[in-house]
Scaffold this motif. Sequence first.
Motif, mmCIF file in Angstrom:
data_model
loop_
_atom_site.group_PDB
_atom_site.id
_atom_site.type_symbol
_atom_site.label_atom_id
_atom_site.label_comp_id
_atom_site.label_asym_id
_atom_site.label_seq_id
_atom_site.Cartn_x
_atom_site.Cartn_y
_atom_site.Cartn_z
ATOM 1 N N ILE A 32 0.824 -1.204 0.000
ATOM 2 C CA ILE A 32 0.000 0.000 0.000
ATOM 3 C C ILE A 32 0.857 1.253 0.000
ATOM 4 O O ILE A 32 0.454 2.303 -0.521
ATOM 5 C CB ILE A 32 -0.975 -0.010 1.206
ATOM 6 N N ARG A 33 2.073 1.180 0.537
ATOM 7 C CA ARG A 33 2.942 2.363 0.569
ATOM 8 C C ARG A 33 3.305 2.819 -0.837
ATOM 9 O O ARG A 33 3.455 4.016 -1.090
ATOM 10 C CB ARG A 33 4.214 2.068 1.364
ATOM 11 N N LEU A 34 3.454 1.879 -1.755
ATOM 12 C CA LEU A 34 3.740 2.241 -3.142
ATOM 13 C C LEU A 34 2.589 3.033 -3.751
ATOM 14 O O LEU A 34 2.806 3.953 -4.542
ATOM 15 C CB LEU A 34 4.006 0.987 -3.975
ATOM 16 N N ALA A 35 1.364 2.680 -3.390
ATOM 17 C CA ALA A 35 0.195 3.387 -3.904
ATOM 18 C C ALA A 35 0.031 4.760 -3.259
ATOM 19 O O ALA A 35 -0.504 5.688 -3.877
ATOM 20 C CB ALA A 35 -1.056 2.548 -3.678
ATOM 21 N N GLU A 36 0.492 4.900 -2.034
ATOM 22 C CA GLU A 36 0.344 6.165 -1.310
ATOM 23 C C GLU A 36 1.392 7.201 -1.708
ATOM 24 O O GLU A 36 1.128 8.412 -1.671
ATOM 25 C CB GLU A 36 0.452 5.908 0.200
ATOM 26 N N ALA A 37 2.585 6.755 -2.061
ATOM 27 C CA ALA A 37 3.711 7.671 -2.277
ATOM 28 C C ALA A 37 3.430 8.786 -3.282
ATOM 29 O O ALA A 37 3.809 9.946 -3.033
ATOM 30 C CB ALA A 37 4.948 6.876 -2.685
ATOM 31 N N PRO A 38 2.754 8.520 -4.438
ATOM 32 C CA PRO A 38 2.538 9.604 -5.404
ATOM 33 C C PRO A 38 1.744 10.782 -4.844
ATOM 34 O O PRO A 38 1.979 11.929 -5.237
ATOM 35 C CB PRO A 38 1.763 8.913 -6.542
ATOM 36 N N SER A 39 0.819 10.526 -3.934
ATOM 37 C CA SER A 39 0.007 11.628 -3.395
ATOM 38 C C SER A 39 0.839 12.562 -2.529
ATOM 39 O O SER A 39 0.409 13.685 -2.233
ATOM 40 C CB SER A 39 -1.174 11.072 -2.587
ATOM 41 N N PHE A 40 2.041 12.126 -2.142
ATOM 42 C CA PHE A 40 2.948 12.980 -1.377
ATOM 43 C C PHE A 40 4.076 13.531 -2.245
ATOM 44 O O PHE A 40 4.970 14.216 -1.749
ATOM 45 C CB PHE A 40 3.543 12.188 -0.201
ATOM 46 N N GLY A 41 4.041 13.222 -3.552
ATOM 47 C CA GLY A 41 5.059 13.720 -4.466
ATOM 48 C C GLY A 41 6.433 13.155 -4.197
ATOM 49 O O GLY A 41 7.440 13.836 -4.416
ATOM 50 N N GLN A 42 6.500 11.909 -3.761
ATOM 51 C CA GLN A 42 7.767 11.321 -3.362
ATOM 52 C C GLN A 42 7.925 9.913 -3.914
ATOM 53 O O GLN A 42 6.942 9.219 -4.178
ATOM 54 C CB GLN A 42 7.860 11.248 -1.830
ATOM 55 N N SER A 43 9.184 9.502 -4.073
ATOM 56 C CA SER A 43 9.451 8.094 -4.366
ATOM 57 C C SER A 43 9.259 7.296 -3.087
ATOM 58 O O SER A 43 9.167 7.853 -1.988
ATOM 59 C CB SER A 43 10.877 7.914 -4.893
ATOM 60 N N ILE A 44 9.236 5.989 -3.227
ATOM 61 C CA ILE A 44 9.053 5.129 -2.053
ATOM 62 C C ILE A 44 10.217 5.278 -1.073
ATOM 63 O O ILE A 44 10.049 5.095 0.143
ATOM 64 C CB ILE A 44 8.880 3.656 -2.485
ATOM 65 N N PHE A 45 11.390 5.668 -1.560
ATOM 66 C CA PHE A 45 12.566 5.787 -0.692
ATOM 67 C C PHE A 45 12.512 7.032 0.185
ATOM 68 O O PHE A 45 13.152 7.084 1.230
ATOM 69 C CB PHE A 45 13.837 5.765 -1.537
ATOM 70 N N GLU A 46 11.744 8.027 -0.240
ATOM 71 C CA GLU A 46 11.521 9.203 0.594
ATOM 72 C C GLU A 46 10.299 9.001 1.489
ATOM 73 O O GLU A 46 10.312 9.367 2.661
ATOM 74 C CB GLU A 46 11.315 10.442 -0.285
ATOM 75 N N TYR A 47 9.269 8.401 0.918
ATOM 76 C CA TYR A 47 7.996 8.292 1.640
ATOM 77 C C TYR A 47 8.014 7.198 2.700
ATOM 78 O O TYR A 47 7.564 7.395 3.833
ATOM 79 C CB TYR A 47 6.864 8.044 0.641
ATOM 80 N N ALA A 48 8.501 6.022 2.349
ATOM 81 C CA ALA A 48 8.475 4.876 3.278
ATOM 82 C C ALA A 48 9.716 4.026 3.068
ATOM 83 O O ALA A 48 9.645 2.921 2.507
ATOM 84 C CB ALA A 48 7.208 4.060 3.070
ATOM 85 N N PRO A 49 10.884 4.513 3.493
ATOM 86 C CA PRO A 49 12.148 3.816 3.190
ATOM 87 C C PRO A 49 12.297 2.449 3.829
ATOM 88 O O PRO A 49 13.157 1.672 3.403
ATOM 89 C CB PRO A 49 13.208 4.798 3.711
ATOM 90 N N THR A 50 11.479 2.129 4.838
ATOM 91 C CA THR A 50 11.583 0.809 5.476
ATOM 92 C C THR A 50 10.477 -0.144 5.024
ATOM 93 O O THR A 50 10.340 -1.239 5.577
ATOM 94 C CB THR A 50 11.530 0.945 7.012
ATOM 95 N N SER A 51 9.703 0.253 4.027
ATOM 96 C CA SER A 51 8.573 -0.557 3.574
ATOM 97 C C SER A 51 9.041 -1.694 2.666
ATOM 98 O O SER A 51 10.172 -1.701 2.159
ATOM 99 C CB SER A 51 7.576 0.311 2.797
#
Length: 273
Positions: free
Chosen positions: A225-244
């Motif tokens: 789900i973190r991959l789906a959420e990241a675009p709404s924050f304008g970030q890659s997964i490594f910025e948004y949820a680096p431990t996901s």
Amino acid sequence: MKSIAIINQKGGVGKTTTAVNLSAALAVRGKRVWLIDLDPQAHASLHFGVVLGEDEPSLYDVMVGQAGLSETAREVAEGLTLIPAHLNLAAVEVELVDTAGREHVLARQLRQLPEPPDYLLIDCPPSLGILTINALTAVEDIILPMQPHYLALHGLSKLLQSIELVSRSLNPSLRLEGVLFCLFDAGTRLASEVVGDVETFFAGADPGRPWSDSEPFATRIRRNIRLAEAPSFGQSIFEYAPTSNGAADYGALADELLARHASRLARPRLRVA
């Protein structure tokens, strides 16, 4: 420069998610990366929070000869540069219809870069029109994201036919790096069966085809789900949820890709007498 088109004519298979997060993973590993958003929907651009106004230069201006790639480039993370798209990119199909060599527009622009990056990734539209053909003419390698569904196997065969056609007529250096399974659920029998079918297909590929030395990536991109959420924050997964799990999977994909390229470079070259 290693150049890679990320394509699938079917939408919703993880194509843009892969383009964005693989680019970010390579940048995290110290590579200079450019990501070209070749999709008029501009989802890769939106993923990084880039929304262009009507008067701001975009890939459309590059494709119609009104700007160079460097004029549109935006640094969206350390080591990662984006060439953003705008909805007007859809008009390129019409505007290039009478242009000689319209399949090579993007390739010509790339040759003019004064300092090419280490890696160039292109997020292609979910179609096989002139934009996607420009990408396939401009790159060396292809990554094909797909879901492990039976209908995806039918789409795979159609896409490989298109790749072979471009390879024969426009870009003899084109090759399929591999299939990447996205939205993967290892606990289902269907996923295992589809993966097995794809592996069997590539193992028996005829020599001389663009996929004759290809194999699916060992890395699987799990549902996350973190991959789906990241675009709404304008970030890659490594910025948004680096431990996901999403960050772990795309990090592993980058490592696998780098290892493949290093192995290829290390192979001894045959000497011609």
